[in-house]
Motif scaffolding. Sequence first.
Motif, PDB file in Angstrom:
ATOM      1  N   THR A  22      31.765  29.147  17.613  1.00 12.34           N
ATOM      2  CA  THR A  22      30.713  28.177  17.329  1.00 12.34           C
ATOM      3  C   THR A  22      29.431  28.501  18.081  1.00 12.34           C
ATOM      4  O   THR A  22      28.339  28.503  17.497  1.00 12.34           O
ATOM      5  N   VAL A  23      29.558  28.806  19.367  1.00  6.02           N
ATOM      6  CA  VAL A  23      28.382  29.185  20.166  1.00  6.02           C
ATOM      7  C   VAL A  23      27.748  30.447  19.594  1.00  6.02           C
ATOM      8  O   VAL A  23      26.523  30.533  19.448  1.00  6.02           O
ATOM      9  N   ALA A  24      28.575  31.440  19.245  1.00  7.27           N
ATOM     10  CA  ALA A  24      28.049  32.697  18.712  1.00  7.27           C
ATOM     11  C   ALA A  24      27.324  32.485  17.382  1.00  7.27           C
ATOM     12  O   ALA A  24      26.235  33.021  17.172  1.00  7.27           O
ATOM     13  N   PHE A  25      27.902  31.675  16.496  1.00  4.48           N
ATOM     14  CA  PHE A  25      27.293  31.433  15.189  1.00  4.48           C
ATOM     15  C   PHE A  25      25.943  30.733  15.321  1.00  4.48           C
ATOM     16  O   PHE A  25      24.937  31.180  14.757  1.00  4.48           O
ATOM     17  N   VAL A  30      19.817  31.033  15.691  1.00  2.95           N
ATOM     18  CA  VAL A  30      18.553  30.769  16.382  1.00  2.95           C
ATOM     19  C   VAL A  30      17.871  32.082  16.769  1.00  2.95           C
ATOM     20  O   VAL A  30      16.664  32.245  16.596  1.00  2.95           O
ATOM     21  N   ALA A  31      18.651  33.037  17.288  1.00  2.45           N
ATOM     22  CA  ALA A  31      18.086  34.323  17.708  1.00  2.45           C
ATOM     23  C   ALA A  31      17.470  35.080  16.527  1.00  2.45           C
ATOM     24  O   ALA A  31      16.400  35.688  16.653  1.00  2.45           O
ATOM     25  N   VAL A  32      18.118  35.036  15.377  1.00  2.00           N
ATOM     26  CA  VAL A  32      17.590  35.724  14.193  1.00  2.00           C
ATOM     27  C   VAL A  32      16.299  35.061  13.719  1.00  2.00           C
ATOM     28  O   VAL A  32      15.349  35.743  13.314  1.00  2.00           O
ATOM     29  N   LEU A  57      27.952  39.438  19.345  1.00  4.24           N
ATOM     30  CA  LEU A  57      28.922  39.836  20.361  1.00  4.24           C
ATOM     31  C   LEU A  57      28.564  39.259  21.725  1.00  4.24           C
ATOM     32  O   LEU A  57      29.434  38.713  22.419  1.00  4.24           O
ATOM     33  N   CYS A  58      27.307  39.352  22.089  1.00  2.00           N
ATOM     34  CA  CYS A  58      26.867  38.804  23.384  1.00  2.00           C
ATOM     35  C   CYS A  58      27.051  37.293  23.436  1.00  2.00           C
ATOM     36  O   CYS A  58      27.559  36.749  24.433  1.00  2.00           O
ATOM     37  N   PHE A  59      26.668  36.603  22.379  1.00  2.00           N
ATOM     38  CA  PHE A  59      26.796  35.154  22.360  1.00  2.00           C
ATOM     39  C   PHE A  59      28.266  34.720  22.304  1.00  2.00           C
ATOM     40  O   PHE A  59      28.627  33.677  22.840  1.00  2.00           O
ATOM     41  N   TYR A  60      29.118  35.519  21.657  1.00  7.50           N
ATOM     42  CA  TYR A  60      30.549  35.213  21.652  1.00  7.50           C
ATOM     43  C   TYR A  60      31.107  35.305  23.071  1.00  7.50           C
ATOM     44  O   TYR A  60      31.869  34.439  23.500  1.00  7.50           O
ATOM     45  N   ALA A  61      30.721  36.346  23.789  1.00  4.34           N
ATOM     46  CA  ALA A  61      31.190  36.512  25.173  1.00  4.34           C
ATOM     47  C   ALA A  61      30.723  35.350  26.046  1.00  4.34           C
ATOM     48  O   ALA A  61      31.494  34.813  26.858  1.00  4.34           O
ATOM     49  N   ILE A  62      29.481  34.938  25.860  1.00  3.67           N
ATOM     50  CA  ILE A  62      28.959  33.796  26.617  1.00  3.67           C
ATOM     51  C   ILE A  62      29.728  32.527  26.249  1.00  3.67           C
ATOM     52  O   ILE A  62      30.121  31.748  27.124  1.00  3.67           O
ATOM     53  N   GLY A  63      29.967  32.305  24.966  1.00  2.00           N
ATOM     54  CA  GLY A  63      30.711  31.134  24.520  1.00  2.00           C
ATOM     55  C   GLY A  63      32.139  31.137  25.019  1.00  2.00           C
ATOM     56  O   GLY A  63      32.682  30.093  25.389  1.00  2.00           O
ATOM     57  N   TYR A  64      32.766  32.295  25.052  1.00  2.00           N
ATOM     58  CA  TYR A  64      34.132  32.395  25.564  1.00  2.00           C
ATOM     59  C   TYR A  64      34.164  32.056  27.046  1.00  2.00           C
ATOM     60  O   TYR A  64      35.036  31.313  27.501  1.00  2.00           O
ATOM     61  N   PHE A  65      33.210  32.567  27.803  1.00  2.00           N
ATOM     62  CA  PHE A  65      33.119  32.267  29.228  1.00  2.00           C
ATOM     63  C   PHE A  65      32.906  30.771  29.449  1.00  2.00           C
ATOM     64  O   PHE A  65      33.561  30.164  30.294  1.00  2.00           O
ATOM     65  N   ILE A  66      32.012  30.177  28.686  1.00  2.00           N
ATOM     66  CA  ILE A  66      31.750  28.738  28.800  1.00  2.00           C
ATOM     67  C   ILE A  66      33.011  27.938  28.485  1.00  2.00           C
ATOM     68  O   ILE A  66      33.359  26.992  29.195  1.00  2.00           O
ATOM     69  N   GLY A  67      33.721  28.318  27.436  1.00  2.00           N
ATOM     70  CA  GLY A  67      34.955  27.625  27.068  1.00  2.00           C
ATOM     71  C   GLY A  67      36.025  27.735  28.136  1.00  2.00           C
ATOM     72  O   GLY A  67      36.697  26.764  28.467  1.00  2.00           O
ATOM     73  N   LYS A  68      36.189  28.932  28.704  1.00  2.00           N
ATOM     74  CA  LYS A  68      37.182  29.117  29.757  1.00  2.00           C
ATOM     75  C   LYS A  68      36.842  28.290  30.994  1.00  2.00           C
ATOM     76  O   LYS A  68      37.706  27.661  31.593  1.00  2.00           O
ATOM     77  N   VAL A  69      35.571  28.270  31.372  1.00  2.00           N
ATOM     78  CA  VAL A  69      35.151  27.505  32.549  1.00  2.00           C
ATOM     79  C   VAL A  69      35.275  26.005  32.289  1.00  2.00           C
ATOM     80  O   VAL A  69      35.719  25.251  33.149  1.00  2.00           O
TER      81      VAL A  69
END
Length: 72
Positions: A22-25, A30-32, A57-69
């Motif tokens: 969801t964060v990545a999408f 917005v970035a595009v 890919l970058c936003f997915y990694a950020i979203g995954y980190f946010i979800g884990k935290v």
Amino acid sequence: MILQAIRRLDEFQKRVHFEAVTVAFLSTGVAVIVYGYLERAQAVGPLNMGVVWTFMLCFYAIGYFIGKVHYK
């Protein structure tokens, strides 16, 4: 194959990955849009799929980190 791997995850892992997607999408959208405005202003070159996948890919990694935290 990816769907089979996701179906084998437990509920916690599914929730974290769902939030990351969801964060990545949303962030990629917005970035595009911002990139399109910068392109129109001739501040950056033309957009290609490599750039979009990099954003995702970058936003997915950020979203995954946010979800884990968030759920820790």
